[in-house]
Enzyme design. Structure first.
Site, PDB file in Angstrom:
ATOM      1  N   HIS A 287       0.832  -1.206   0.000  1.00 40.99           N
ATOM      2  CA  HIS A 287       0.000   0.000   0.000  1.00 40.99           C
ATOM      3  C   HIS A 287       0.860   1.246   0.000  1.00 40.99           C
ATOM      4  CE1 HIS A 287       0.570  -0.708   4.421  1.00 40.99           C
ATOM      5  NE2 HIS A 287       0.678   0.613   4.467  1.00 40.99           N
TER       6      HIS A 287
ATOM      7  N   HIS B 139       3.906   7.101   3.843  1.00 39.40           N
ATOM      8  CA  HIS B 139       4.874   6.007   3.662  1.00 39.40           C
ATOM      9  C   HIS B 139       4.428   5.074   2.550  1.00 39.40           C
ATOM     10  CE1 HIS B 139       2.135   3.967   6.678  1.00 39.40           C
ATOM     11  NE2 HIS B 139       2.401   2.905   5.939  1.00 39.40           N
TER      12      HIS B 139
ATOM     13  N   GLU C 190       7.793   0.998   5.054  1.00 35.81           N
ATOM     14  CA  GLU C 190       7.344  -0.074   5.929  1.00 35.81           C
ATOM     15  C   GLU C 190       7.580  -1.395   5.198  1.00 35.81           C
ATOM     16  OE1 GLU C 190       3.115  -0.053   6.709  1.00 35.81           O
ATOM     17  OE2 GLU C 190       3.286  -1.475   8.363  1.00 35.81           O
TER      18      GLU C 190
END
Lengths: 135, 135
Positions: free
Chosen positions: B7, B79, B130
């Site tokens: 994502h 992010h 991440e």
């Protein structure tokens, strides 16, 4: 109407260093560089299984990412690009909801040779959005 | 070792307004909201054919995105999350190249119930990354 995430663009101060970092730290496949003087950028792509990351560095005196890198000298996430089937229909729907299209409002030929438009980041939570028509 | 783009996360000041804008302007499918008090965020997801956009709003007094929204009151790209098969192997490879892992260096359970780590944005051109283990 919104389609695939075509790419996430990250502006970087040093393309070669960025590419090497993604290769060594992640084992990533990175292609390019491709100089696109008519767009004022040099690009490399990190190829992922489902999409790609576009690394952008400025090229020439009037690069559209020069101001961004002046504000963010270390680089940063610059825009996201969504695919649409019909860019004029997408534009008209956006305009009808009050969203603003940057520039003249007419699609230009983007870095991949397809029609593109950019939307005002103030209308989308500080996120610069590119739309690319994929026929 | 780098896998799918799981994502792109966008921090927003008003989740409901953001979701409505993506629905009306793009015809997007937006799911949620899901309150995740243990992560200090409420999330919604824009479902795309190949990945998703995570809309994040702060929840509670110690939200990890509060400082970001204080610096960027209109919101912004926060992010990107990449999938990896083995998060400990990925971490060790990253550390060996000099990249820094945030926090204790040990994976935590992320918003999707899987092990995650965050990497220092200074090591990746101002981009917070991440990593999420997908078995």
């Amino acid at each position: 109407m919104i389609g695939r995430l075509n790419h996430v663009a990250i502006a970087v101060p040093d393309l070669g260093a960025a590419a090497e970092r993604y290769r060594s730290a992640f084992g990533a496949t990175v292609t390019g560089p491709d100089a696109l003087p008519e767009h004022g950028v040099t690009v490399m792509f990190i190829e992922l299984p489902n999409t790609k990351i576009e690394l952008l560095a400025p090229l020439g005196a009037d690069s559209p990412i020069a101001a961004f890198l002046a504000r963010n000298p270390a680089g940063g996430m610059h825009h996201v690009c969504y695919e649409v089937d019909d860019i004029l229909a997408a534009r008209d729907r956006l305009l009808a909801t009050g969203a603003r299209v940057l520039g003249t409002g007419e699609p230009k030929t983007g870095a991949h040779g397809r029609p593109v438009l950019f939307l005002h980041p103030k209308d989308f939570d500080g996120t610069l959005i590119e739309l690319e028509e994929v026929a």
